[in-house]
Write a protein that holds these residues in place. Structure first.
Motif, PDB file in Angstrom:
ATOM      1  N   ALA A  46       0.827  -1.202   0.000  1.00 26.34           N
ATOM      2  CA  ALA A  46       0.000   0.000   0.000  1.00 26.34           C
ATOM      3  C   ALA A  46       0.866   1.259   0.000  1.00 26.34           C
ATOM      4  CB  ALA A  46      -0.909  -0.010   1.229  1.00 26.34           C
ATOM      5  N   ILE A  47       1.973   1.262   0.755  1.00 23.13           N
ATOM      6  CA  ILE A  47       2.858   2.436   0.786  1.00 23.13           C
ATOM      7  C   ILE A  47       3.513   2.655  -0.571  1.00 23.13           C
ATOM      8  CG2 ILE A  47       5.011   3.325   1.777  1.00 23.13           C
ATOM      9  CD1 ILE A  47       4.171   2.011   4.409  1.00 23.13           C
ATOM     10  N   THR A  49       2.328   1.760  -3.455  1.00 24.27           N
ATOM     11  CA  THR A  49       1.295   2.268  -4.371  1.00 24.27           C
ATOM     12  C   THR A  49       1.016   3.738  -4.109  1.00 24.27           C
ATOM     13  OG1 THR A  49       0.295   0.067  -4.428  1.00 24.27           O
ATOM     14  CG2 THR A  49      -1.064   1.909  -5.154  1.00 24.27           C
ATOM     15  N   ALA A  50       0.950   4.122  -2.849  1.00 22.72           N
ATOM     16  CA  ALA A  50       0.683   5.527  -2.517  1.00 22.72           C
ATOM     17  C   ALA A  50       1.805   6.425  -3.012  1.00 22.72           C
ATOM     18  CB  ALA A  50       0.510   5.661  -1.003  1.00 22.72           C
ATOM     19  N   ILE A  82      -6.257  -2.426  -3.195  1.00 28.73           N
ATOM     20  CA  ILE A  82      -5.613  -1.279  -2.560  1.00 28.73           C
ATOM     21  C   ILE A  82      -6.474  -0.044  -2.799  1.00 28.73           C
ATOM     22  CG2 ILE A  82      -3.564   0.208  -2.516  1.00 28.73           C
ATOM     23  CD1 ILE A  82      -1.945  -2.192  -3.369  1.00 28.73           C
ATOM     24  N   SER A  83      -6.712   0.696  -1.730  1.00 29.28           N
ATOM     25  CA  SER A  83      -7.509   1.935  -1.809  1.00 29.28           C
ATOM     26  C   SER A  83      -6.767   3.020  -1.054  1.00 29.28           C
ATOM     27  CB  SER A  83      -8.899   1.726  -1.194  1.00 29.28           C
ATOM     28  OG  SER A  83      -9.585   0.675  -1.840  1.00 29.28           O
ATOM     29  N   ILE A  84      -6.833   4.251  -1.617  1.00 26.05           N
ATOM     30  CA  ILE A  84      -6.198   5.407  -0.987  1.00 26.05           C
ATOM     31  C   ILE A  84      -7.249   6.497  -0.817  1.00 26.05           C
ATOM     32  CG2 ILE A  84      -4.371   7.147  -1.159  1.00 26.05           C
ATOM     33  CD1 ILE A  84      -2.852   5.251  -2.980  1.00 26.05           C
ATOM     34  N   TYR A 132      -0.902   7.624   6.327  1.00 24.70           N
ATOM     35  CA  TYR A 132       0.347   7.824   5.605  1.00 24.70           C
ATOM     36  C   TYR A 132       0.446   9.285   5.209  1.00 24.70           C
ATOM     37  CZ  TYR A 132       3.790   7.609   1.845  1.00 24.70           C
ATOM     38  OH  TYR A 132       4.882   7.840   1.051  1.00 24.70           O
ATOM     39  N   TYR A 139      -2.972  10.767   4.622  1.00 28.57           N
ATOM     40  CA  TYR A 139      -3.798   9.942   3.757  1.00 28.57           C
ATOM     41  C   TYR A 139      -4.151   8.643   4.495  1.00 28.57           C
ATOM     42  CZ  TYR A 139      -2.526  13.014  -0.098  1.00 28.57           C
ATOM     43  OH  TYR A 139      -2.354  14.120  -0.897  1.00 28.57           O
ATOM     44  N   ARG A 140      -5.249   8.018   4.094  1.00 24.25           N
ATOM     45  CA  ARG A 140      -5.652   6.721   4.644  1.00 24.25           C
ATOM     46  C   ARG A 140      -5.464   5.664   3.575  1.00 24.25           C
ATOM     47  NH1 ARG A 140      -7.456  11.430   7.276  1.00 24.25           N
ATOM     48  NH2 ARG A 140      -8.184  10.888   9.368  1.00 24.25           N
ATOM     49  N   LEU A 141      -4.625   4.687   3.893  1.00 21.05           N
ATOM     50  CA  LEU A 141      -4.326   3.627   2.951  1.00 21.05           C
ATOM     51  C   LEU A 141      -4.971   2.326   3.426  1.00 21.05           C
ATOM     52  CD1 LEU A 141      -0.508   4.255   2.346  1.00 21.05           C
ATOM     53  CD2 LEU A 141      -2.467   5.397   1.305  1.00 21.05           C
TER      54      LEU A 141
END
Length: 458
Positions: A46-47, A49-50, A82-84, A132, A139-141
């Motif tokens: 996730a990190i 991807t963000a 994965i969602s951000i 994050y 942000y919310r991952l």
């Protein structure tokens, strides 16, 4: 249930419980390690991807979701999702259009409350959510996926533990049977030896092994019991032998006298003389019978005891002894009395039996001594009261001294005196039933001292 089976069952249950507990411990920590390992993997994905998304194409002012890189480049986890979410809780990236957001949105409140990381599940998928970015506008991952390798490893571990525990159960039962059999072999040996011991072979003993473990202690205790039984049987044989002889003699003599009188006595004086002889023999028989009854009564005294003044018992015994032996001097002396005693010479027991015991000692002293008899009442120690009866008579030989407590046994040098050899046996029985002892000290030709010791009232 046999002790062998109990040992096997308890050993099996105990070891099996330890085995299952260890298996549960291994499985639990392996599952926890899988979850932590996969959680770190999801968080790292996730990190990454963000970082790629936020650097390449941040959200525009209209809030449109932009994707400037291929999603296929990130699909390295089975069923990856994965969602951000932006700081204002707008969805700015999702790895696939089919990813449901209801569960993710329900976890936003937990992340907004300051939770550093949350774990949850979305159906069969493991999921993780965390913040994050800057502390003020993070942000919310959210990342989810199926840990195919981890679950496969857990399934293999379950199969291994199941097969291992089943195999271990078989080994545990076999080990339990072996150890139970080895542990009970000494007992089986003792049982085999005990079965060979009969009433006619009480001299045999059980092997005591190494003399230190519990089985050896059992064998030692059993041998001690056999020794006591052997002595009791020998005493019983001796008693029966002496009793039959002592009872048969006066009965035979009385019967012969009466038969002779019936056949030959023609005058009244002859008949009276025969009857007088028979009466004397019957009187001796009654005396022996009364002595045997006294011995039985002394051996069957119950557990109930009352406080008794031993000086009063001694006074009564002296009076009865002087009535039997008129003109014989019996001197009574008293020793020192401990200061802490409330009632002097008090013991717990039966006054009649204690008087009988003292009378027997005084009567023996008067029968076998022409000089005065001395009875000393005192204390051997603060917990023990004693009566010592001393005479200056014929004494007892060392060979006879060890046997004078046997019922109906009489020493060689005393058989010319009237008596039946029961008095000392009765006195010793009474002393034992009162928790005391009877000790004889004697020298042939110099006299005898009989000491009766009894515990004071507690």
């Amino acid at each position: 249930m046999l002790i062998r089976n109990k040992l096997i069952l308890r050993f099996t249950l105990l070891v099996l419980a330890i085995q299952l507990g260890f298996s549960a411990f291994v499985y639990y920590f392996h599952a926890a390690a899988r979850e932590q390992r996969f959680t770190r993997r999801l968080a790292g994905k996730a990190i990454m991807t963000a970082r790629l998304h936020l650097r390449a194409a941040p959200a525009d002012s209209a809030g449109a979701v932009r994707r400037t890189f291929s999603r296929s480049d990130l699909l390295t986890i089975e069923q990856e999702e994965i969602s951000i979410y932006a700081p204002d809780n707008r969805l700015i990236y999702v790895s696939a259009d089919t990813v449901p957001q209801q569960t993710n949105q329900s976890q936003l409140l937990r992340l907004a409350a300051g939770a550093p990381l949350v774990r949850f599940r979305t159906g069969p998928l493991d999921a993780v959510g965390f913040t994050y970015g800057p502390a003020g506008q993070p942000y919310r991952l959210f990342a989810a996926g199926y840990d195919e390798l981890g679950w496969a490893q857990l399934a293999s571990l379950r199969l291994i533990l199941l097969a291992g525990n089943v195999g271990a159960l078989v080994l545990i039962i076999l080990a339990g049977w072996y150890f139970a059999d080895e542990s009970l072999k000494p007992i089986a040996r003792v049982v085999k030896q005990v079965k060979k011991i009969t009433a006619r072979e009480l001299s045999r003993r059980v092997d005591e092994g190494n003399g230190t473990d519990e089985i050896a202690q059992l064998a030692i205790t059993f041998n001690q019991m056999l020794g006591g039984l052997e002595q009791a049987f020998e005493a019983q044989r001796s008693f029966v032998s002496h009793a039959s002889h002592e009872l048969r003699t006066p009965l035979t003599v009385a019967l012969g006298t009466l038969q002779t009188a019936l056949a030959y006595d023609q005058t009244l004086p002859d008949a009276q003389e025969s009857m007088a002889s028979a009466v004397e023999d019957l009187r001796q028989l009654v005396g022996i019978t009364n002595g045997l009854l006294a011995l039985a009564q002394a051996g069957e005294m119950g557990g109930r005891r009352e406080p008794v003044r031993l000086d009063e018992c001694l006074t009564q015994a002296v009076a009865q002894c002087q009535a039997r032996h008129p003109g014989r001097l019996v001197q009574v002396a008293f020793g020192d009395i401990p200061d802490q005693l409330d009632t002097p010479f008090a013991v717990a027991g039966n006054a009649q039996l204690l008087t009988t015991a003292l009378l027997n000692l005084l009567d023996n002293a008067c029968k076998y001594s022409a000089a005065e008899v001395r009875a000393t009442l005192g204390y051997a120690n603060p917990d023990t009261v004693q009566v010592a009866v001393t005479d200056a008579g014929i004494g007892i030989a060392p060979d006879d001294l060890s046997r004078v407590f046997e019922p109906l046994y009489r020493a060689e040098n005393g058989r010319q005196q009237p008596g039946y050899g029961i008095g000392l046996a009765v006195t010793q029985k009474i002393a034992q039933r009162h928790g005391g002892t009877l000790v004889l000290a004697s020298e042939p030709g110099q006299g005898t001292t009989a000491t009766l010791r009894l515990p004071v009232v507690g």
